[in-house]
Design an enzyme around this catalytic site. Structure first.
Site, PDB file in Angstrom:
ATOM      1  N   HIS A 140       0.827  -1.210   0.000  1.00  0.00           N
ATOM      2  CA  HIS A 140       0.000   0.000   0.000  1.00  0.00           C
ATOM      3  C   HIS A 140       0.864   1.263   0.000  1.00  0.00           C
ATOM      4  O   HIS A 140       0.477   2.292   0.549  1.00  0.00           O
ATOM      5  CB  HIS A 140      -0.978   0.008   1.195  1.00  0.00           C
ATOM      6  CG  HIS A 140      -2.098  -0.991   1.031  1.00  0.00           C
ATOM      7  ND1 HIS A 140      -3.194  -0.740   0.235  1.00  0.00           N
ATOM      8  CD2 HIS A 140      -2.256  -2.234   1.522  1.00  0.00           C
ATOM      9  CE1 HIS A 140      -3.998  -1.793   0.276  1.00  0.00           C
ATOM     10  NE2 HIS A 140      -3.459  -2.721   1.046  1.00  0.00           N
TER      11      HIS A 140
ATOM     12  N   ASP B 187       2.451   2.082  -3.072  1.00  0.00           N
ATOM     13  CA  ASP B 187       2.563   2.530  -4.485  1.00  0.00           C
ATOM     14  C   ASP B 187       1.748   3.793  -4.754  1.00  0.00           C
ATOM     15  O   ASP B 187       2.240   4.721  -5.374  1.00  0.00           O
ATOM     16  CB  ASP B 187       2.232   1.399  -5.478  1.00  0.00           C
ATOM     17  CG  ASP B 187       0.856   0.783  -5.321  1.00  0.00           C
ATOM     18  OD1 ASP B 187       0.182   1.047  -4.290  1.00  0.00           O
ATOM     19  OD2 ASP B 187       0.441   0.029  -6.216  1.00  0.00           O
TER      20      ASP B 187
ATOM     21  N   GLY C  35      -3.954 -12.570  -6.040  1.00  0.00           N
ATOM     22  CA  GLY C  35      -3.002 -11.578  -5.546  1.00  0.00           C
ATOM     23  C   GLY C  35      -1.599 -11.761  -6.099  1.00  0.00           C
ATOM     24  O   GLY C  35      -0.667 -11.110  -5.639  1.00  0.00           O
TER      25      GLY C  35
ATOM     26  N   SER D  36      -1.057 -11.290  -9.282  1.00  0.00           N
ATOM     27  CA  SER D  36      -1.106 -10.409 -10.433  1.00  0.00           C
ATOM     28  C   SER D  36      -1.158 -11.119 -11.791  1.00  0.00           C
ATOM     29  O   SER D  36      -0.363 -10.845 -12.692  1.00  0.00           O
ATOM     30  CB  SER D  36       0.050  -9.413 -10.404  1.00  0.00           C
ATOM     31  OG  SER D  36      -0.356  -8.295 -11.120  1.00  0.00           O
ATOM     32  N   SER D  37      -2.111 -12.005 -11.896  1.00  0.00           N
ATOM     33  CA  SER D  37      -2.369 -12.591 -13.216  1.00  0.00           C
ATOM     34  C   SER D  37      -2.829 -11.502 -14.175  1.00  0.00           C
ATOM     35  O   SER D  37      -2.619 -11.592 -15.382  1.00  0.00           O
ATOM     36  CB  SER D  37      -3.434 -13.681 -13.113  1.00  0.00           C
ATOM     37  OG  SER D  37      -4.712 -13.120 -12.828  1.00  0.00           O
ATOM     38  N   SER D  38      -3.452 -10.434 -13.635  1.00  0.00           N
ATOM     39  CA  SER D  38      -3.962  -9.379 -14.521  1.00  0.00           C
ATOM     40  C   SER D  38      -2.815  -8.643 -15.214  1.00  0.00           C
ATOM     41  O   SER D  38      -2.865  -8.412 -16.420  1.00  0.00           O
ATOM     42  CB  SER D  38      -4.852  -8.414 -13.748  1.00  0.00           C
ATOM     43  OG  SER D  38      -4.177  -7.854 -12.653  1.00  0.00           O
TER      44      SER D  38
ATOM     45  N   ASP E  69       2.695  -3.899 -10.238  1.00  0.00           N
ATOM     46  CA  ASP E  69       2.607  -5.225 -10.841  1.00  0.00           C
ATOM     47  C   ASP E  69       3.256  -5.235 -12.229  1.00  0.00           C
ATOM     48  O   ASP E  69       3.961  -6.163 -12.607  1.00  0.00           O
ATOM     49  CB  ASP E  69       1.135  -5.639 -10.988  1.00  0.00           C
ATOM     50  CG  ASP E  69       0.408  -5.610  -9.660  1.00  0.00           C
ATOM     51  OD1 ASP E  69       1.071  -5.451  -8.620  1.00  0.00           O
ATOM     52  OD2 ASP E  69      -0.837  -5.740  -9.665  1.00  0.00           O
TER      53      ASP E  69
ATOM     54  N   TYR F  26     -10.027  -0.935  -0.270  1.00  0.00           N
ATOM     55  CA  TYR F  26      -8.899  -0.350  -1.002  1.00  0.00           C
ATOM     56  C   TYR F  26      -9.160   1.130  -1.289  1.00  0.00           C
ATOM     57  O   TYR F  26      -8.318   1.991  -1.026  1.00  0.00           O
ATOM     58  CB  TYR F  26      -8.688  -1.143  -2.298  1.00  0.00           C
ATOM     59  CG  TYR F  26      -7.547  -0.652  -3.169  1.00  0.00           C
ATOM     60  CD1 TYR F  26      -6.239  -1.076  -2.928  1.00  0.00           C
ATOM     61  CD2 TYR F  26      -7.774   0.210  -4.233  1.00  0.00           C
ATOM     62  CE1 TYR F  26      -5.193  -0.635  -3.717  1.00  0.00           C
ATOM     63  CE2 TYR F  26      -6.735   0.663  -5.028  1.00  0.00           C
ATOM     64  CZ  TYR F  26      -5.438   0.231  -4.774  1.00  0.00           C
ATOM     65  OH  TYR F  26      -4.408   0.680  -5.566  1.00  0.00           O
TER      66      TYR F  26
HETATM   67  P1  ADP Z   1      -4.812 -11.031  -9.787  1.00  0.00           P
HETATM   68  O1  ADP Z   1      -4.173 -10.011 -10.667  1.00  0.00           O
HETATM   69  O2  ADP Z   1      -4.336 -10.963  -8.388  1.00  0.00           O
HETATM   70  O3  ADP Z   1      -4.701 -12.413 -10.311  1.00  0.00           O
HETATM   71  P2  ADP Z   1      -7.138  -9.549 -10.525  1.00  0.00           P
HETATM   72  O4  ADP Z   1      -8.533  -9.569 -10.050  1.00  0.00           O
HETATM   73  O5  ADP Z   1      -6.387  -8.273 -10.511  1.00  0.00           O
HETATM   74  O6  ADP Z   1      -6.358 -10.676  -9.714  1.00  0.00           O
HETATM   75  O7  ADP Z   1      -7.095 -10.051 -12.024  1.00  0.00           O
HETATM   76  C1  ADP Z   1      -7.676 -11.276 -12.371  1.00  0.00           C
HETATM   77  C2  ADP Z   1      -8.457 -11.105 -13.651  1.00  0.00           C
HETATM   78  O8  ADP Z   1      -7.570 -10.924 -14.769  1.00  0.00           O
HETATM   79  C3  ADP Z   1      -9.258 -12.333 -13.996  1.00  0.00           C
HETATM   80  O9  ADP Z   1     -10.498 -12.336 -13.327  1.00  0.00           O
HETATM   81  C4  ADP Z   1      -9.416 -12.190 -15.486  1.00  0.00           C
HETATM   82  O10 ADP Z   1     -10.427 -11.270 -15.795  1.00  0.00           O
HETATM   83  C5  ADP Z   1      -8.078 -11.579 -15.899  1.00  0.00           C
HETATM   84  N1  ADP Z   1      -7.104 -12.616 -16.307  1.00  0.00           N
HETATM   85  C6  ADP Z   1      -5.878 -12.798 -15.798  1.00  0.00           C
HETATM   86  N2  ADP Z   1      -5.238 -13.815 -16.429  1.00  0.00           N
HETATM   87  C7  ADP Z   1      -6.078 -14.280 -17.359  1.00  0.00           C
HETATM   88  C8  ADP Z   1      -6.015 -15.333 -18.332  1.00  0.00           C
HETATM   89  N3  ADP Z   1      -4.941 -16.106 -18.455  1.00  0.00           N
HETATM   90  N4  ADP Z   1      -7.094 -15.496 -19.143  1.00  0.00           N
HETATM   91  C9  ADP Z   1      -8.165 -14.718 -19.025  1.00  0.00           C
HETATM   92  N5  ADP Z   1      -8.298 -13.735 -18.129  1.00  0.00           N
HETATM   93  C10 ADP Z   1      -7.269 -13.511 -17.287  1.00  0.00           C
HETATM   94 MG    MG Z   2      -4.364  -7.885 -10.495  1.00  0.00          MG
END
Ligand code: ADP
Ligand code: MG
Length: 371
Positions: free
Chosen positions: A32, A34, A124, A126-128, A172, A220
């Protein structure tokens, strides 16, 4: 790597022109901070989103996610009129990257993209950012845009904050871009500069509570507002310029607690960096960070507290919640996932919590072309 490439061949009927990857991240310390022009020390992990892509003869961009088994499609000629409200769910992240690049001139071809990730979604890690940075890096290469890493980070952040509507800083994206094996990325959000710091602390274990707190987004936004108010009261541009003495003398109540977390957390990041450079132990700083997030910032939850306590009771030299909190993951240092697995499952079962997930991560390379 193979999944995205193989699925690309199945779905598109030809080979991809290239394969790119962007990792997830774990924040070692600096939580927290950034959005307070502060300091953070994340590292890229050995889990990534792999992107297979190739140009198309028309102006269509098609993105397919093997994780969700879904496709998102859009036409570059209509880009100027795109309204985020017309897109749903994950496609806002994927197509948001095109929107954030803004320029695609008439000559640029459409692209077929297949993504496949082993970063757990919504945990958490950061897949996003792994998704948006991965797509941005692929498009930069395929379209020959010549973007530098800062520009790519900002495009990926814009996709997420501006188009997908999820407020986020740049941590991220910068971690996903700048990570290196055996190193953490010190980010200074005041100057927006990054620096690599050696991170050779033995096993790093992620403890995923698998909790998603219903009020995480509201909390947040509330914390961000509190920090802005605190900075305004102190007459400083951001809490980065505030001192602990000021916070303790000029603020009180909840505002003081929120600001104290931010100010002391920046100090802990500095100390962590200094110690890592001398190869000294940092575990106690992680524990102080967790207590500050729990007591002053109030973004922990019973599952995260239990994960941290159990790790510390079973050989970890340090542990803390990582990410925004109120669910998601904790990180533990100095002990292996094999040592923690049984006690953690037992403690969670006894408390009536969902079974947690554990895995080891190691500091890994940032985003780039893989093949
Ligand atoms: P985090 O970043 O911690 O994983 P977030 O809520 O910020 O969580 O982001 C997750 C979202 O990003 C998922 O709900 C989806 O909408 C998108 N996302 C991430 N990776 C993928 C993927 N490989 N395919 C499709 N959507 C994805
Ligand atoms: Mg994210």
């Amino acid at each position: 790597m193979s999944t995205a490439a193989e699925r690309f061949s199945d779905l598109v009927g030809r080979h991809p022109e290239g394969i790119w990857g962007a990792p997830g991240r774990v924040n070692l310390i600096g939580e927290h901070t950034d959005y307070n022009a502060g300091l953070a020390l994340p590292f890229a992990i050995d889990r990534a989103t792999v992107v297979a892509a190739a140009r198309r003869p028309d102006r269509t961009v098609r993105v397919y996610s093997t994780n969700l088994d879904e496709q998102a499609c859009a036409n570059l000629d209509e880009l100027a009129d795109w309204d985020p409200g017309e897109f749903v769910g994950w496609s806002r992240y994927a197509l948001g990257v095109l929107w954030a690049i803004k320029l695609p001139p008439p000559g640029l071809p459409g692209v077929d993209i297949v993504v496949s990730s082993d970063v757990p979604l919504r945990s958490g890690l950061s897949s996003s950012a792994a998704l948006t940075v991965g797509i941005a890096v692929a498009l930069d290469d395929i379209w020959g845009l010549g973007l530098d890493r800062q520009e790519i980070a900002k495009i990926a952040q814009q996709a997420e904050a501006g188009f997908a509507g999820t407020p986020c800083g740049l941590m991220d994206q910068l971690a996903a871009l700048e990570g290196k094996p055996g190193a953490a990325v010190l980010i200074d959000f005041l100057s927006l500069t990054t620096e690599l710091v050696p991170l050779e602390v033995g096993p790093l274990v992620v403890l995923n509570t698998r909790v998603e707190h219903a009020n995480a987004d509201g909390a947040y936004a509330d914390r961000r507002r509190a920090c802005e108010t605190a900075a305004a009261r102190l007459g400083v541009p951001s809490l980065r310029q505030a001192t602990l003495t000021q916070v303790e003398q000029e603020l009180n109540g909840q505002l003081q607690k929120r600001a104290r977390h931010v100010v002391t957390e920046n100090e802990r990041v500095k100390q962590t960096v200094a110690r890592l450079r001398q190869n000294a132990a940092v575990g106690d700083l992680l524990v102080s960070s967790h207590m500050s997030l729990r007591d002053d910032y109030e973004v922990s939850c019973p599952e995260l507290d239990l994960a941290v306590e159990t790790a510390l009771a079973n050989g970890a030299t340090g542990a803390r919640l990582t990410g925004a909190g109120l669910g998601g993951c904790a990180i533990a240092l100095g002990t292996g996932a094999d040592v923690l697995a049984v006690p953690l499952s037992k403690a969670f079962a006894e408390a009536g919590f969902r079974p947690p997930e554990l895995f080891t991560v190691s500091p890994s390379r940032g985003a780039g072309r893989l093949a």
